[in-house]
Design an enzyme around this catalytic site. Structure first.
Site, PDB file in Angstrom:
ATOM      1  N   HIS A   1      -9.863   2.893  -2.826  1.00 43.30           N
ATOM      2  CA  HIS A   1      -8.494   2.426  -2.600  1.00 43.30           C
ATOM      3  C   HIS A   1      -7.960   1.594  -3.759  1.00 43.30           C
ATOM      4  CE1 HIS A   1      -4.890   1.163  -0.707  1.00 43.30           C
ATOM      5  NE2 HIS A   1      -5.323   0.078  -0.130  1.00 43.30           N
TER       6      HIS A   1
ATOM      7  N   CYS B   1       0.822  -1.216   0.000  1.00 44.22           N
ATOM      8  CA  CYS B   1       0.000   0.000   0.000  1.00 44.22           C
ATOM      9  C   CYS B   1       0.850   1.257   0.000  1.00 44.22           C
ATOM     10  CB  CYS B   1      -0.952  -0.007   1.184  1.00 44.22           C
ATOM     11  SG  CYS B   1      -2.225  -1.264   0.987  1.00 44.22           S
TER      12      CYS B   1
HETATM   13  C1  LIG Z   1     -15.726  -4.823   2.452  1.00 44.63           C
HETATM   14  C2  LIG Z   1     -15.735  -5.444   1.092  1.00 44.63           C
HETATM   15  C3  LIG Z   1     -15.405  -6.909   1.173  1.00 44.63           C
HETATM   16  C4  LIG Z   1     -17.134  -5.258   0.490  1.00 44.63           C
HETATM   17  O1  LIG Z   1     -17.158  -5.803  -0.781  1.00 44.63           O
HETATM   18  P1  LIG Z   1     -18.439  -6.562  -1.351  1.00 44.63           P
HETATM   19  O2  LIG Z   1     -18.990  -7.455  -0.328  1.00 44.63           O
HETATM   20  O3  LIG Z   1     -18.027  -7.166  -2.624  1.00 44.63           O
HETATM   21  O4  LIG Z   1     -19.447  -5.398  -1.604  1.00 44.63           O
HETATM   22  P2  LIG Z   1     -20.105  -5.051  -3.005  1.00 44.63           P
HETATM   23  O5  LIG Z   1     -19.051  -4.580  -3.939  1.00 44.63           O
HETATM   24  O6  LIG Z   1     -20.920  -6.222  -3.430  1.00 44.63           O
HETATM   25  O7  LIG Z   1     -21.007  -3.835  -2.642  1.00 44.63           O
HETATM   26  C5  LIG Z   1     -22.232  -3.920  -1.924  1.00 44.63           C
HETATM   27  C6  LIG Z   1     -22.671  -2.547  -1.531  1.00 44.63           C
HETATM   28  O8  LIG Z   1     -21.817  -2.033  -0.495  1.00 44.63           O
HETATM   29  C7  LIG Z   1     -21.116  -0.879  -0.976  1.00 44.63           C
HETATM   30  N1  LIG Z   1     -19.767  -1.041  -0.532  1.00 44.63           N
HETATM   31  C8  LIG Z   1     -18.803  -1.852  -1.031  1.00 44.63           C
HETATM   32  N2  LIG Z   1     -17.690  -1.753  -0.311  1.00 44.63           N
HETATM   33  C9  LIG Z   1     -17.959  -0.862   0.657  1.00 44.63           C
HETATM   34  C10 LIG Z   1     -17.212  -0.341   1.700  1.00 44.63           C
HETATM   35  N3  LIG Z   1     -15.958  -0.728   1.886  1.00 44.63           N
HETATM   36  N4  LIG Z   1     -17.785   0.527   2.523  1.00 44.63           N
HETATM   37  C11 LIG Z   1     -19.058   0.927   2.342  1.00 44.63           C
HETATM   38  N5  LIG Z   1     -19.821   0.474   1.362  1.00 44.63           N
HETATM   39  C12 LIG Z   1     -19.281  -0.416   0.518  1.00 44.63           C
HETATM   40  C13 LIG Z   1     -21.242  -0.881  -2.460  1.00 44.63           C
HETATM   41  O9  LIG Z   1     -21.197   0.403  -2.976  1.00 44.63           O
HETATM   42  C14 LIG Z   1     -22.586  -1.512  -2.645  1.00 44.63           C
HETATM   43  O10 LIG Z   1     -23.573  -0.568  -2.381  1.00 44.63           O
HETATM   44  P3  LIG Z   1     -24.921  -0.525  -3.257  1.00 44.63           P
HETATM   45  O11 LIG Z   1     -25.549  -1.886  -3.070  1.00 44.63           O
HETATM   46  O12 LIG Z   1     -25.654   0.588  -2.670  1.00 44.63           O
HETATM   47  O13 LIG Z   1     -24.454  -0.304  -4.663  1.00 44.63           O
HETATM   48  C15 LIG Z   1     -14.705  -4.757   0.167  1.00 44.63           C
HETATM   49  O14 LIG Z   1     -15.008  -3.406   0.090  1.00 44.63           O
HETATM   50  C16 LIG Z   1     -13.294  -4.927   0.687  1.00 44.63           C
HETATM   51  O15 LIG Z   1     -12.725  -5.987   0.598  1.00 44.63           O
HETATM   52  N6  LIG Z   1     -12.701  -3.857   1.234  1.00 44.63           N
HETATM   53  C17 LIG Z   1     -11.384  -3.931   1.777  1.00 44.63           C
HETATM   54  C18 LIG Z   1     -10.378  -3.583   0.745  1.00 44.63           C
HETATM   55  C19 LIG Z   1      -9.012  -3.968   1.198  1.00 44.63           C
HETATM   56  O16 LIG Z   1      -8.832  -4.906   1.929  1.00 44.63           O
HETATM   57  N7  LIG Z   1      -8.033  -3.237   0.742  1.00 44.63           N
HETATM   58  C20 LIG Z   1      -6.678  -3.506   1.077  1.00 44.63           C
HETATM   59  C21 LIG Z   1      -6.347  -2.787   2.319  1.00 44.63           C
HETATM   60  S1  LIG Z   1      -4.641  -2.751   2.610  1.00 44.63           S
END
Ligand SMILES: CC(C)(COP(=O)(O)OP(=O)(O)OC[C@H]1O[C@@H](n2cnc3c(N)ncnc32)[C@H](O)[C@@H]1OP(=O)(O)O)[C@@H](O)C(=O)NCCC(=O)NCCS
Lengths: 469, 382
Positions: free
Chosen positions: B330, B86
């Site tokens: 991100h 990152c």
């Molecule tokens: C948390 C996480 C798993 C959610 O992903 P997901 O389950 O696939 O969610 P989806 O893409 O299906 O989205 C579902 C809904 O939540 C929303 N959403 C997705 N990620 C979100 C988040 N992080 N925070 C808030 N809302 C989020 C989407 O916009 C969508 O909203 P909508 O239904 O109104 O359109 C994903 O965001 C993630 O893995 N984040 C962490 C990223 C990470 O680890 N980065 C590296 C860090 S070093």
């Protein structure tokens, strides 16, 4: 004295109530069967049974591993060699798999005694394990259970000696599984019982009686395979066995565990056996095989084993049939596991010490234990001054944890912890525990489990489990 | 080692950032062009092929970074691609700064980008090279401090919620952010869990995106624009893997502490001098620990400062004014550069509703890997 010098068992703690299979409400104490969970299979169960058998014994002495199993995941690739590596046994160990028949368990045990008697091996670890599946909704599904058992066969303080054995071979298409089919199949059960199972098993047992000039009353316990409780009863009647002498087959608690079934019963019988007792164990499958043992005075000196009773006490119910189907991969998901070639076999080869044996390093300069194995010491920065250090048989503690809701499992979340094992830090899953029961610094021990299916094949690693006294 | 060797020698004269989000209809090249041309315009660069001497780019998902970037921009130049978890974007920026400070180049372009949304899966990719690599997402790695930290300092999910709510709010104020949605404490509590103690709203949004920065020698900076921003210090750090580090106490992230000390020395400032900060909020707890690890407050005291609203816009030290990874999005390689973009706007007084009054010193911070890698950049008004 050549014979069995130790034993140990493994029965998965997850129990599926038979009522759950039928979609009925479960009752406390109702009939159930032991089922391997999603990170378990025949070889992981075998590993834990072997660990239990080897408790208190010097692993350096083992020079043979015989693995009996009809459900090992690989058609080509040896289970015994995996067990030997996972147990961190000496490299010069001789390994054999016994497969293809429900008699594989007694075949392996008998072969081990033969090998030690012939002087071609000194100490053979025999492990029998099976994880057979009947198709959902079938009668076979109701009767099958999963379990593993291990025996150490050597020349020394044998707790039981093999006095005699007798076998008959037969060809009958009664119960079978073809390559690639996940399910065991059977011909009409009346035919199986009347023409196959009952006469063959009786022939095996009476053959042994005749060969040795003995009778049923000479035995303290008679243990034998049966496809189900009813046919078990009919063999007992055909042999006119006294009820007290019949070793409890554990239908309704554990289930028919395939090639390990009669050996699980043998181990169960040894738990309460007295010196001088004679025990008969008879298996069935493409014929029958009967083994007669005499229990020696050394049985009283054998430290308490994690045997069948130990495992029967440790149980937790499966919440729904649906979860069972998920755990056994019997439900198709939207995403099929990718047909990738899997993790690099070359990397895996280099990392066998860590991944298969859970062996790390201890620094010869500062004594720090570390995992994985290092070239430069994490603590004193000394270079290449390490000795191998086995972690799998140690007790560790949970330093910190989290609950992962993303890891694919029938019952999320997965508990993930960083464990301290004699100073080494190891990031691993914690099983056999409900998330709310996890506490900081709790003591843990380690079990060999499936970790994932990368490459469409099982990948194995160790997991932490709460220390059970 | 002269910690002040590069201080004030290099300036930022142009920044650009494309719309972050699920950019289904954009290729990496599209986003790179959007970000770089915005930065050119910002710097008044009309002939990039003549005015840019070298390119430093960063991406962790791409395996053809240098070509992807030079081909998109038709910059046939020395191009270097950096990958550092990152901290990738910040590291690309650092390489650019060093290349100018040593006198080799006059003006360079830094581009951070990533396109995780082309992979067909939600969440970050889980790279397993060894059987024992648990097929876990970063949520599982970053949550390992929670149980110990909560027990020792009495913080909990309510404190994490304040951070999530703040960053969701800030995201609504940033034009190019992905999530423009306020959330309430109730939304936070109702959301599904990802890896305890993290629920959906504790996690950064996984998005595509690209950001770009033009760097030049400070003595030339005013020829590009009258309000350049100077680079006071920039560093990266590789720490031990906390999953196996025998001295890890699960109360702080060592790479942040170590890199922070070096960055402050390079810049000749201390935490008390920071007016606005963009810190790595891949997960809410990461932001909380960073407050302490970078000395914004005492170890264990974060929750009081959170409750006092100190890190909100209008508070004593606004953090993640553009919504952070949480709401802005991100795209790993872009994130560090996106933070430098936001800090540059803050120092130039161009951050609109998000503006921190009279900001003079701004800090940006990334932490990634298990986490093992940290990158920090401190910028100042010229
Ligand atoms: C948390 C996480 C798993 C959610 O992903 P997901 O389950 O696939 O969610 P989806 O893409 O299906 O989205 C579902 C809904 O939540 C929303 N959403 C997705 N990620 C979100 C988040 N992080 N925070 C808030 N809302 C989020 C989407 O916009 C969508 O909203 P909508 O239904 O109104 O359109 C994903 O965001 C993630 O893995 N984040 C962490 C990223 C990470 O680890 N980065 C590296 C860090 S070093």
């Amino acid at each position: 004295m050549i014979g069995i010098t130790s034993y140990g068992a493994y029965v998965p703690p997850t129990r599926l109530a038979l009522a759950t299979i039928g979609g009925l409400p479960t009752q406390e104490g109702g009939p159930e069967k032991a089922v391997a969970w999603n990170d378990e299979d025949a070889v992981t169960m075998a590993m834990t049974a072997a660990v239990n058998c080897l408790r208190g014994f010097d692993r350096e002495q083992v020079d043979g591993v015989f693995f009996a199993c009809t459900t090992y995941s690989f058609a080509e690739k040896q289970g015994a060699a995996l067990l030997a590596r996972g147990l961190d046994l000496p490299r010069r160990v001789r390994t054999n798999d016994f497969a293809g028949s429900l008699r594989a368990g007694t075949n392996a045990l008998r072969a081990a005694v033969d090998a030690v008697s012939a002087g071609t091996a000194r100490c053979v670890l025999v492990v029998a394990s099976d994880c057979r599946m009947g198709a959902p909704g079938s009668g076979l599904e109701l009767n099958f259970g999963d379990a593993a058992v291990a025996f150490l066969v050597g020349d020394g303080d044998a707790v039981a000696t093999l006095d005699a054995s007798f076998a008959v071979a037969d060809e009958l298409v009664d119960v079978w599984r073809t390559a690639g089919d996940p399910f065991v199949h059977a011909w009409e059960d009346r035919f199986v019982v009347q023409e196959g199972y009952t006469p063959r098993l009786v022939e095996g047992v009476t053959g042994l009686f005749e060969k040795t000039g003995s009778q049923a009353r000479d035995f303290a316990k008679i243990a034998f395979f049966a496809p189900d409780a009813r046919s078990h009863g009919s063999v007992a009647r055909a042999l006119k066995l006294d009820k007290q002498k019949v070793q409890e087959p554990l239908f309704g608690r554990l289930g028919n565990s395939g090639c390990s079934f009669v050996l699980v019963q043998l181990a169960h019988a040894l738990e309460t056996a007295k010196p001088g007792d004679r025990i008969l164990a008879a298996s069935y499958g493409d014929g029958a095989e009967a083994l007669a043992f005499s229990v020696t005075e050394h049985i009283e000196k054998l430290e308490e084993r994690r045997g069948v009773s130990w495992h029967l006490e440790r149980r937790r119910g499966v919440k729904s049939y649906d979860r069972y189907l998920k755990a056994r991969n019997l439900q198709r998901g939207e995403y099929e596991s990718p047909r990738d070639q899997g993790l690099s076999a070359t990397v895996h080869f280099r990392e066998r010490d860590e991944e298969v044996s859970l062996v790390g390093h201890r620094c010869r300069s500062c004594g720090a234990v570390q995992f994985p194995q290092q070239r430069v010491c994490e603590t004193c920065f000394g270079k290449d001054a390490f000795e191998r250090y086995r972690l799998s048989d140690k007790v560790g503690k949970v330093l910190t944890y989290t609950f992962d809701f993303f890891f694919p499992t029938p019952d999320p979340p997965t508990v993930v912890a960083i464990c301290d094992i004699d100073g080494a830090r190891v990031h691993m899953q914690l099983v056999n525990i409900a998330p709310e029961a996890v506490t900081l610094d709790m003591p843990v021990e380690f079990e060999f489990r499936r970790i994932h299916q990368s490459g469409g094949r099982p990948n194995y690693y160790w997991k932490a489990t709460p220390l059970t006294a | 080692m002269a910690r002040d060797a590069i201080r004030d020698k290099v300036s930022i004269v142009g920044v650009g950032c494309c719309q972050f989000g699920e950019n289904w209809d954009q290729s990496p090249a599209d986003m790179i062009v959007d970000a770089a041309y915005e930065a050119y315009a910002d710097a008044g660069i009309e002939k990039p092929q003549e005015q840019i001497d070298a390119v430093f780019t960063g991406s962790i998902y791409s395996n053809k970074g240098p070509h992807e970037c030079s081909d998109a921009l038709k910059l046939w130049k020395p191009v270097t691609s950096v990958s550092n978890y990152c901290a990738t974007g910040t590291d690309a920026f650092r390489c650019g700064v060093m290349s100018i400070a040593c006198g080799l180049y006059d003006t360079v372009l830094v581009v951070g980008y990533d396109k995780p949304k082309d992979r067909g899966v939600a969440g970050p990719s889980v790279v397993m090279t060894q059987v024992r690599d648990l097929p876990q997402t970063p949520a599982g790695w970053f949550s390992i401090c929670a149980s110990r930290y909560f027990e020792k300092y009495g913080a909990g999910r309510d404190d994490l919620a304040r951070i999530a709510i703040k960053n969701h709010h800030n995201g609504t104020l940033a034009p190019n952010s992905f999530l423009k949605r306020e959330i309430t404490l109730e939304d936070y509590k109702k959301a599904r869990l990802i890896s305890w103690p993290f629920g959906l709203y504790d996690c950064a949004a996984q998005t595509d995106g690209a950001a770009a920065v033009i760097l030049t020698r400070s003595d030339l900076a005013k020829s590009f624009r009258r309000d350049p921003v100077v680079v006071k210090g920039v560093t990266v750090f590789a720490g031990p893997n906390p999953q196996k580090d025998p001295t890890m106490d699960f109360l702080a992230w060592k790479p942040s502490i170590e890199a922070g000390q070096v960055a402050y020395e390079m810049a000749g400032v201390g935490p008390e001098d920071i007016d606005v900060a963009q810190v790595h909020d891949c997960f809410s707890l990461t932001e909380l620990l960073t407050y302490e690890d970078l000395g914004f407050c005492e170890k264990g005291a974060a929750k009081e400062h959170i409750q006092d609203g100190r890190f909100e816009i209008g508070g004593g030290l606004p953090v993640n004014t553009d919504g952070g990874l949480k709401s802005f999005g991100h795209p790993t390689g872009a994130t560090g550069v996106r933070m430098i973009y936001e800090n540059t706007l803050q120092l130039q007084g161009r951050a609109g509703e998000r503006q921190t009054p009279d900001a003079e010193i701004a800090l940006s911070h990334n932490i990634g890997g298990y986490p093992t890698a940290c990158g920090i950049a401190i910028l100042g008004r010229a």
